[in-house]
Design a protein around this motif. Structure first.
Motif, PDB file in Angstrom:
ATOM      1  N   LEU A  64     -33.746  65.873 -26.206  1.00 22.03           N
ATOM      2  CA  LEU A  64     -33.959  67.370 -25.680  1.00 22.03           C
ATOM      3  C   LEU A  64     -32.619  67.686 -25.212  1.00 22.03           C
ATOM      4  CD1 LEU A  64     -37.371  67.084 -24.113  1.00 22.03           C
ATOM      5  CD2 LEU A  64     -36.934  68.008 -26.208  1.00 22.03           C
ATOM      6  N   VAL A 115     -38.750  70.929 -23.021  1.00 19.42           N
ATOM      7  CA  VAL A 115     -39.651  71.253 -23.959  1.00 19.42           C
ATOM      8  C   VAL A 115     -40.264  72.712 -23.763  1.00 19.42           C
ATOM      9  CG1 VAL A 115     -41.972  70.717 -24.757  1.00 19.42           C
ATOM     10  CG2 VAL A 115     -40.557  68.847 -24.074  1.00 19.42           C
ATOM     11  N   VAL A 144     -40.055  70.488 -31.706  1.00 20.10           N
ATOM     12  CA  VAL A 144     -40.208  69.875 -30.384  1.00 20.10           C
ATOM     13  C   VAL A 144     -41.885  69.784 -30.292  1.00 20.10           C
ATOM     14  CG1 VAL A 144     -40.335  70.702 -28.159  1.00 20.10           C
ATOM     15  CG2 VAL A 144     -38.458  70.716 -29.428  1.00 20.10           C
TER      16      VAL A 144
END
Length: 253
Positions: free
Chosen positions: A76, A123, A145
């Motif tokens: 991420l 996220v 994602v």
């Protein structure tokens, strides 16, 4: 908008590696010298527990806890740095501080530790910001994602697993959404090419659009030239040969 906005740099790899390395060094210090870092976690609604807003993301309970947070952070943080380079540091810093502060306000009376709150910030931010931009590459990133980490959404609710800090997860998710709404990304907006794309476009004043009714059917309305026809005053013309006057009324076409 063109794809030149996305430029690979060494920081795309270096940033996530450095951040995760810090987590592992802290854990090594904890087990090597038997440090009790748990007291530096977030303990809700206490003055001493407020220090955890800054320190808690770097503290983990065991090796499994650390490992489960390390892999998502590597992925991420790299995605954030590559696709949102200008917002990376502010999202990480404010994500840690704001999600920690919110956890401090709503959390149960227990120590809250771990980097999972930051993971939920990332996220949430990457998903919602990509949808908001409507740019195909960022939308694809948002969907990726969701495919990888969509199952995490269940852990923002209480009673799913009492051994985890659902308050920290919920705080991270909310903060990520708030940051996605806060940061404007004009570089990802489509350029205005046509008049009808402008926000102040008025179809009633447009010559072409006036040819259609409210249902989109061709209405065959009078042309603008016909609307501007002006009847001139009668003019008198003299024919000298016959000494006769003729009045002729003409319309300008």
């Amino acid at each position: 908008m063109n794809d030149d906005q996305f430029k690979f740099s060494n920081s795309v790899i270096a940033l996530p590696l450095f951040f995760v390395l810090v987590l592992w060094v802290v854990y090594w210090l904890q087990i090597r010298f038997d440090f009790d870092f748990f007291d530096n976690g977030i303990y809700p609604r206490t003055l001493s527990g407020f220090q955890g807003v800054l320190f808690s993301p770097f503290i983990h309970s065991d090796l499994n806890h650390l490992y489960n947070n390390s892999i998502p952070l590597l992925v991420l943080l790299a995605a954030l740095r590559y696709f949102y380079p200008k917002q990376t540091f502010s999202v990480v810093v404010f994500g840690i501080l704001l999600s920690g502060a919110l956890t401090w306000l709503i959390g149960r009376n227990s120590y809250h530790i771990g980097a999972s709150g930051l993971i939920y910030v990332l996220v949430s931010f990457i998903f919602f910001k990509g949808i908001q931009t409507r740019y195909y590459r960022l939308v694809a990133l948002s969907l990726s994602v969701i495919v990888l980490y969509g199952g995490m959404i269940w852990y923002v609710f209480p009673e799913i697993d009492n051994s985890i800090s659902w308050e920290g997860h919920l705080s991270g998710f909310v903060v990520g959404l708030a940051l996605s709404l806060l940061y404007e990304l004009p570089e990802y907006k489509k350029a205005v090419v046509y008049e009808w794309q402008k926000p102040d476009f008025n179809p009633e004043a447009d010559v072409f659009m006036r040819q259609f009714d409210e249902d989109g059917n061709f209405a065959n309305l009078p042309s603008p030239e016909e609307d501007l026809r002006v009847e001139e005053k009668p003019k008198t013309y003299f024919v000298s040969n016959y000494q006769t006057n003729y009045e002729i009324t003409k319309k300008k076409l």
